[in-house]
Design a protein around this motif. Sequence first.
Motif, mmCIF file in Angstrom:
data_model
loop_
_atom_site.group_PDB
_atom_site.id
_atom_site.type_symbol
_atom_site.label_atom_id
_atom_site.label_comp_id
_atom_site.label_asym_id
_atom_site.label_seq_id
_atom_site.Cartn_x
_atom_site.Cartn_y
_atom_site.Cartn_z
ATOM 1 N N LEU A 64 0.843 -1.198 0.000
ATOM 2 C CA LEU A 64 0.000 0.000 0.000
ATOM 3 C C LEU A 64 0.876 1.245 0.000
ATOM 4 O O LEU A 64 1.865 1.313 0.726
ATOM 5 C CB LEU A 64 -0.897 0.018 1.234
ATOM 6 N N LEU A 65 0.478 2.209 -0.782
ATOM 7 C CA LEU A 65 1.135 3.510 -0.819
ATOM 8 C C LEU A 65 0.039 4.547 -0.633
ATOM 9 O O LEU A 65 -0.867 4.648 -1.461
ATOM 10 C CB LEU A 65 1.857 3.710 -2.158
ATOM 11 N N ASP A 66 0.102 5.257 0.465
ATOM 12 C CA ASP A 66 -0.952 6.222 0.814
ATOM 13 C C ASP A 66 -2.334 5.574 0.778
ATOM 14 O O ASP A 66 -3.307 6.163 0.301
ATOM 15 C CB ASP A 66 -0.904 7.429 -0.125
ATOM 16 N N GLY A 67 -2.426 4.331 1.240
ATOM 17 C CA GLY A 67 -3.695 3.621 1.308
ATOM 18 C C GLY A 67 -4.144 2.970 0.015
ATOM 19 O O GLY A 67 -5.143 2.264 -0.017
ATOM 20 N N ASP A 68 -3.421 3.204 -1.069
ATOM 21 C CA ASP A 68 -3.775 2.652 -2.377
ATOM 22 C C ASP A 68 -2.940 1.396 -2.635
ATOM 23 O O ASP A 68 -1.725 1.403 -2.427
ATOM 24 C CB ASP A 68 -3.499 3.706 -3.456
ATOM 25 N N ALA A 69 -3.568 0.325 -3.091
ATOM 26 C CA ALA A 69 -2.852 -0.920 -3.380
ATOM 27 C C ALA A 69 -1.997 -0.734 -4.633
ATOM 28 O O ALA A 69 -2.504 -0.366 -5.691
ATOM 29 C CB ALA A 69 -3.840 -2.056 -3.571
ATOM 30 N N VAL A 70 -0.683 -0.997 -4.493
ATOM 31 C CA VAL A 70 0.236 -0.828 -5.621
ATOM 32 C C VAL A 70 0.961 -2.118 -5.980
ATOM 33 O O VAL A 70 1.638 -2.175 -7.014
ATOM 34 C CB VAL A 70 1.252 0.299 -5.366
ATOM 35 N N GLY A 71 0.874 -3.162 -5.138
ATOM 36 C CA GLY A 71 1.567 -4.405 -5.428
ATOM 37 C C GLY A 71 0.991 -5.581 -4.672
ATOM 38 O O GLY A 71 0.244 -5.423 -3.706
ATOM 39 N N TRP A 72 1.350 -6.772 -5.131
ATOM 40 C CA TRP A 72 0.864 -8.035 -4.557
ATOM 41 C C TRP A 72 1.943 -9.096 -4.700
ATOM 42 O O TRP A 72 2.704 -9.096 -5.683
ATOM 43 C CB TRP A 72 -0.385 -8.484 -5.311
ATOM 44 N N CYS A 105 4.840 -15.096 -7.102
ATOM 45 C CA CYS A 105 4.703 -14.057 -8.117
ATOM 46 C C CYS A 105 4.692 -12.670 -7.488
ATOM 47 O O CYS A 105 4.494 -12.521 -6.290
ATOM 48 C CB CYS A 105 3.428 -14.260 -8.916
ATOM 49 N N PHE A 106 4.891 -11.701 -8.357
ATOM 50 C CA PHE A 106 4.854 -10.301 -7.959
ATOM 51 C C PHE A 106 4.076 -9.546 -9.016
ATOM 52 O O PHE A 106 4.325 -9.713 -10.210
ATOM 53 C CB PHE A 106 6.274 -9.709 -7.880
ATOM 54 N N VAL A 107 3.149 -8.741 -8.564
ATOM 55 C CA VAL A 107 2.423 -7.857 -9.470
ATOM 56 C C VAL A 107 2.567 -6.453 -8.892
ATOM 57 O O VAL A 107 2.216 -6.221 -7.730
ATOM 58 C CB VAL A 107 0.923 -8.230 -9.579
ATOM 59 N N VAL A 108 3.131 -5.558 -9.678
ATOM 60 C CA VAL A 108 3.289 -4.163 -9.263
ATOM 61 C C VAL A 108 2.666 -3.305 -10.354
ATOM 62 O O VAL A 108 2.950 -3.491 -11.539
ATOM 63 C CB VAL A 108 4.779 -3.798 -9.061
ATOM 64 N N ARG A 109 1.798 -2.399 -9.936
ATOM 65 C CA ARG A 109 1.170 -1.520 -10.916
ATOM 66 C C ARG A 109 2.230 -0.782 -11.724
ATOM 67 O O ARG A 109 3.254 -0.354 -11.199
ATOM 68 C CB ARG A 109 0.247 -0.517 -10.218
ATOM 69 N N ARG A 110 1.969 -0.661 -12.997
ATOM 70 C CA ARG A 110 2.911 -0.084 -13.963
ATOM 71 C C ARG A 110 3.540 1.220 -13.470
ATOM 72 O O ARG A 110 4.750 1.405 -13.550
ATOM 73 C CB ARG A 110 2.187 0.143 -15.286
ATOM 74 N N GLU A 111 2.742 2.127 -12.956
ATOM 75 C CA GLU A 111 3.270 3.435 -12.571
ATOM 76 C C GLU A 111 4.141 3.388 -11.308
ATOM 77 O O GLU A 111 4.763 4.381 -10.939
ATOM 78 C CB GLU A 111 2.136 4.457 -12.406
ATOM 79 N N HIS A 112 4.234 2.220 -10.662
ATOM 80 C CA HIS A 112 5.051 2.087 -9.448
ATOM 81 C C HIS A 112 6.243 1.151 -9.635
ATOM 82 O O HIS A 112 6.972 0.891 -8.679
ATOM 83 C CB HIS A 112 4.177 1.624 -8.285
ATOM 84 N N ARG A 113 6.440 0.663 -10.846
ATOM 85 C CA ARG A 113 7.566 -0.247 -11.110
ATOM 86 C C ARG A 113 8.880 0.515 -11.088
ATOM 87 O O ARG A 113 8.934 1.694 -11.394
ATOM 88 C CB ARG A 113 7.385 -0.938 -12.459
ATOM 89 N N GLY A 114 9.941 -0.202 -10.714
ATOM 90 C CA GLY A 114 11.272 0.396 -10.677
ATOM 91 C C GLY A 114 11.521 1.255 -9.459
ATOM 92 O O GLY A 114 12.509 1.986 -9.407
#
Length: 189
Positions: A64-72, A105-114
């Motif tokens: 979570l980043l500022d309460g928003d889910a960004v990865g799994w 596995c890892f799933v990270v939203r595109r805008e939070h990758r890297g």
Amino acid sequence: MTTVRVVPATAEAWPRLGRVFGPREKNPDSCWCQRFRRHEEPTNRDALRREVHEADPPVGLVALLDGDAVGWTRAVPRSTLPAITEHRLLSRILDEDPQAWWVTCFVVRREHRGRGVGVTLLEAAVDWAAQHGGSVLDGHPVDTDGLARVPSPSAVFTGTLAMFRRAGFAELGRTHPTRPVMRRELLHR
């Protein structure tokens, strides 16, 4: 960047979790982290939803980043993953250990990758497995240095060798020149 917080994937997290899967959220038959499992649900999304609502302990972690889910990530006992335990090449490398855990596995939203979200999830998976009695946490990432070209994000869903090394994992062996099996010994917490 604000600090990423990692929490167990419980029923309360489900409404935010779909956002991590991005455009696939609308496709209930995309992976939904079911690649290494078997289930009887009508879709992969239904299978993950059931797991998230019923599993004890939870089968995954949400960044979570500022309460928003960004990865799994999914981190579970290895024995619960038939596609891992029955894998011919992995069985040559892995020992029989009923307390061994696996990160699939890892799933990270595109805008939070890297930005280190994957490593943060992996480090949290180490703690998660240790808290639940795991002896080791294993994974099967991709060694991107050995690839002929830059892989697509979907080709490295199991993580990268660099990511596992940053999280303190050691290589056990390889099933393919670009597919190391990585392990982190766990201290119970």
